[in-house]
Design a protein around this motif. Structure first.
Motif, mmCIF file in Angstrom:
data_model
loop_
_atom_site.group_PDB
_atom_site.id
_atom_site.type_symbol
_atom_site.label_atom_id
_atom_site.label_comp_id
_atom_site.label_asym_id
_atom_site.label_seq_id
_atom_site.Cartn_x
_atom_site.Cartn_y
_atom_site.Cartn_z
ATOM 1 N N MET A 89 47.111 1.859 22.251
ATOM 2 C CA MET A 89 46.177 1.036 21.487
ATOM 3 C C MET A 89 46.321 -0.449 21.790
ATOM 4 O O MET A 89 45.405 -1.232 21.560
ATOM 5 C CB MET A 89 46.367 1.295 19.993
ATOM 6 C CG MET A 89 45.789 2.633 19.539
ATOM 7 S SD MET A 89 45.755 2.819 17.739
ATOM 8 C CE MET A 89 47.496 2.973 17.387
ATOM 9 N N SER A 90 47.482 -0.832 22.315
ATOM 10 C CA SER A 90 47.657 -2.232 22.729
ATOM 11 C C SER A 90 47.160 -2.464 24.147
ATOM 12 O O SER A 90 47.345 -3.560 24.689
ATOM 13 C CB SER A 90 49.126 -2.632 22.628
ATOM 14 O OG SER A 90 49.894 -1.973 23.626
ATOM 15 N N ASP A 91 46.564 -1.439 24.751
ATOM 16 C CA ASP A 91 46.105 -1.517 26.139
ATOM 17 C C ASP A 91 47.269 -1.821 27.073
ATOM 18 O O ASP A 91 47.107 -2.503 28.089
ATOM 19 C CB ASP A 91 44.994 -2.562 26.282
ATOM 20 C CG ASP A 91 44.190 -2.362 27.555
ATOM 21 O OD1 ASP A 91 44.201 -1.238 28.099
ATOM 22 O OD2 ASP A 91 43.568 -3.324 28.015
ATOM 23 N N PHE A 92 48.447 -1.318 26.691
ATOM 24 C CA PHE A 92 49.692 -1.458 27.461
ATOM 25 C C PHE A 92 50.114 -2.927 27.611
ATOM 26 O O PHE A 92 50.829 -3.263 28.555
ATOM 27 C CB PHE A 92 49.547 -0.810 28.843
ATOM 28 C CG PHE A 92 49.128 0.636 28.787
ATOM 29 C CD1 PHE A 92 50.062 1.630 28.551
ATOM 30 C CD2 PHE A 92 47.803 0.999 28.957
ATOM 31 C CE1 PHE A 92 49.676 2.963 28.494
ATOM 32 C CE2 PHE A 92 47.406 2.319 28.898
ATOM 33 C CZ PHE A 92 48.354 3.309 28.670
ATOM 34 N N LYS A 93 49.684 -3.782 26.680
ATOM 35 C CA LYS A 93 50.039 -5.195 26.725
ATOM 36 C C LYS A 93 51.198 -5.541 25.797
ATOM 37 O O LYS A 93 51.753 -6.637 25.896
ATOM 38 C CB LYS A 93 48.823 -6.055 26.341
ATOM 39 C CG LYS A 93 47.649 -5.916 27.295
ATOM 40 C CD LYS A 93 46.458 -6.720 26.811
ATOM 41 C CE LYS A 93 45.252 -6.551 27.729
ATOM 42 N NZ LYS A 93 44.074 -7.303 27.225
ATOM 43 N N LEU A 94 51.586 -4.639 24.902
ATOM 44 C CA LEU A 94 52.650 -4.911 23.942
ATOM 45 C C LEU A 94 54.003 -4.785 24.627
ATOM 46 O O LEU A 94 54.360 -3.722 25.151
ATOM 47 C CB LEU A 94 52.554 -3.937 22.761
ATOM 48 C CG LEU A 94 53.530 -4.166 21.614
ATOM 49 C CD1 LEU A 94 53.337 -5.550 21.000
ATOM 50 C CD2 LEU A 94 53.377 -3.078 20.554
ATOM 51 N N ILE A 105 48.004 -4.284 15.706
ATOM 52 C CA ILE A 105 48.611 -4.211 17.037
ATOM 53 C C ILE A 105 48.176 -5.404 17.882
ATOM 54 O O ILE A 105 48.988 -5.979 18.628
ATOM 55 C CB ILE A 105 48.230 -2.879 17.708
ATOM 56 C CG1 ILE A 105 48.808 -1.704 16.922
ATOM 57 C CG2 ILE A 105 48.705 -2.836 19.161
ATOM 58 C CD1 ILE A 105 48.366 -0.349 17.416
ATOM 59 N N GLU A 106 46.900 -5.776 17.772
ATOM 60 C CA GLU A 106 46.428 -6.948 18.526
ATOM 61 C C GLU A 106 47.151 -8.210 18.090
ATOM 62 O O GLU A 106 47.467 -9.081 18.921
ATOM 63 C CB GLU A 106 44.920 -7.090 18.326
ATOM 64 C CG GLU A 106 44.114 -5.966 18.966
ATOM 65 C CD GLU A 106 42.643 -6.050 18.622
ATOM 66 O OE1 GLU A 106 42.273 -6.980 17.858
ATOM 67 O OE2 GLU A 106 41.847 -5.207 19.108
#
Length: 226
Positions: free
Chosen positions: A73-78, A26-27
């Motif tokens: 899991m993407s810390d809402f960055k995706l 995901i990162e």
């Protein structure tokens, strides 16, 4: 020469159930510049996440849950096109509304809030035989609750005064000729209900069974026979 990477030095997993490999995938997807590539990568990651829990595939809204966990899991960055509404940090960590608790400090605590609600309901009824029966039942229950704090006896006049006060003068049994249930009868009934416990095998019986089994093994030299 490769250097070892310890878990204590790695960032904490947001959802540990999926492991660090999914987290790293995901990162990597977050860093992709092409939106179409990010969308394909996100769908692939969701498919892999679903394969980790095949027994949940038939659960309703399972795919929706997977997409939500992907964004978490993407810390809402995706930034990808999701088939469902994207969750936000504010909705995820939103606190529930404060519950409105009933009266916290009633004047006569030993009666409880249930009695208060019963009195309020009784005051709304039309006067008649049905209401009189309910008033008498409430008074009897109040006396039973009072006996929790006074084990010896409770005078009916005290209960009638409390009922008159709690009802705001709507229920007046102070001149009632019929007495409430005798205090000793209420105490005996409560004690009988308290003594009722489910029947279980006593420790003595269990010890006898264990002793008999030990003797059986000794008499048969430790061998089981049909």
């Amino acid at each position: 020469m490769t250097t070892l990477e310890y878990n204590t030095e790695r960032p904490a997993l947001l959802i540990p159930e999926y492991g660090r490999h999914i987290q790293k995938m995901i990162e990597k997807a977050v860093l992709l510049e092409d939106r179409n590539v990010r969308n394909r990568t996100a769908r692939s990651i969701v498919a892999v996440m679903g394969n980790l829990f095949p027994h949940l595939r038939d659960v309703p809204d399972f795919q929706h849950k997977l997409w939500d966990q992907l964004f978490i899991m993407s810390d809402f960055k995706l930034d990808v096109d999701s088939p469902y509404e994207k969750p936000t940090r504010s909705t995820l960590y939103k606190r529930p509304d404060r519950l409105q608790y009933p009266q916290a400090h009633p004047k006569y605590r030993f009666y409880g809030n249930v009695i208060i609600r019963m009195i309020e309901t009784c005051c709304k009824w039309e006067k008649g035989e049905l209401r009189e029966a309910l008033e008498y039942s409430i008074a009897n229950h109040m006396k039973k609750s009072f006996l929790t704090w006074n084990k010896e006896s409770v005078d009916d006049s005290v209960v009638f005064e409390h009922l008159y006060e709690l009802s705001g003068g709507e229920i007046d049994l102070r001149r009632r000729k019929e007495d409430l249930t005798d205090s000793q009868s209420l105490i005996r009934t409560k004690m009988n209900l308290t003594k009722r416990t489910p029947t279980t095998t006593s420790h003595y019986g269990q010890g006898q069974q264990k002793k008999g089994f030990t003797n059986y093994k000794k008499n048969n030299n430790g061998r089981f026979q049909n």
